[in-house]
Scaffold this motif. Structure first.
Motif, mmCIF file in Angstrom:
data_model
loop_
_atom_site.group_PDB
_atom_site.id
_atom_site.type_symbol
_atom_site.label_atom_id
_atom_site.label_comp_id
_atom_site.label_asym_id
_atom_site.label_seq_id
_atom_site.Cartn_x
_atom_site.Cartn_y
_atom_site.Cartn_z
ATOM 1 N N VAL A 1 -11.770 3.015 10.191
ATOM 2 C CA VAL A 1 -10.443 2.610 10.658
ATOM 3 C C VAL A 1 -9.917 3.719 11.553
ATOM 4 N N LEU B 1 -2.770 -0.277 11.051
ATOM 5 C CA LEU B 1 -1.383 -0.393 10.591
ATOM 6 C C LEU B 1 -1.302 -0.310 9.078
ATOM 7 N N GLU B 2 -2.209 -0.989 8.396
ATOM 8 C CA GLU B 2 -2.237 -0.935 6.939
ATOM 9 C C GLU B 2 -2.536 0.467 6.429
ATOM 10 N N ALA B 3 -3.474 1.151 7.062
ATOM 11 C CA ALA B 3 -3.813 2.520 6.669
ATOM 12 C C ALA B 3 -2.640 3.451 6.911
ATOM 13 N N GLU B 4 -1.936 3.248 8.002
ATOM 14 C CA GLU B 4 -0.770 4.072 8.324
ATOM 15 C C GLU B 4 0.323 3.883 7.262
ATOM 16 N N GLY B 5 0.477 2.653 6.802
ATOM 17 C CA GLY B 5 1.485 2.355 5.790
ATOM 18 C C GLY B 5 1.180 2.989 4.433
ATOM 19 N N ARG B 6 -0.097 3.211 4.163
ATOM 20 C CA ARG B 6 -0.511 3.827 2.895
ATOM 21 C C ARG B 6 -0.472 5.349 2.932
ATOM 22 N N ARG C 1 -8.172 -7.183 14.397
ATOM 23 C CA ARG C 1 -8.548 -6.746 13.046
ATOM 24 C C ARG C 1 -8.465 -5.221 12.923
ATOM 25 N N GLN C 2 -8.933 -4.516 13.963
ATOM 26 C CA GLN C 2 -8.884 -3.056 13.962
ATOM 27 C C GLN C 2 -7.435 -2.570 13.951
ATOM 28 N N LEU D 1 -3.885 4.908 14.269
ATOM 29 C CA LEU D 1 -3.076 3.839 14.842
ATOM 30 C C LEU D 1 -2.949 3.965 16.358
ATOM 31 N N VAL E 1 -4.743 -4.210 12.825
ATOM 32 C CA VAL E 1 -4.148 -4.508 11.510
ATOM 33 C C VAL E 1 -4.615 -3.490 10.477
ATOM 34 N N ALA E 2 -5.908 -3.159 10.483
ATOM 35 C CA ALA E 2 -6.432 -2.163 9.535
ATOM 36 C C ALA E 2 -5.764 -0.809 9.750
#
Length: 74
Positions: A22, A68-73, A62-63, A25, A65-66
């Motif tokens: 991933v 963004l999700e990693a950034e949120g975690r 997809r990349q 961002l 979104v992944a």
């Protein structure tokens, strides 16, 4: 009733196509912008152009979104 079979290969199979890496961002966003600009000139009447555009955009989305999700975690 018999089981329905599919005669196509989907763009994405979560069992085989999960992202291993991933990107940050900012890199994912840059890549998404590049592919958007590249695919904006695709010929809508050319089947191959549309397939390439769909696959390229799907991969970058997809990349993104992944990332963004990693950034949120984080």
């Amino acid at each position: 009733m018999s089981a329905r079979t599919t005669s196509y290969t989907p763009l994405y199979d979560p069992e085989k196509d999960a992202l291993g890496y991933v990107p940050p961002l900012s890199a994912a966003l840059d890549q998404a912008r590049l592919v958007l600009a590249e695919k904006a000139t695709a010929n809508i009447h050319d089947h191959d152009d549309m397939i390439r555009a769909a696959v390229g955009l799907e991969m970058r989305l997809r990349q993104l979104v992944a990332a963004l999700e990693a950034e949120g975690r984080a």
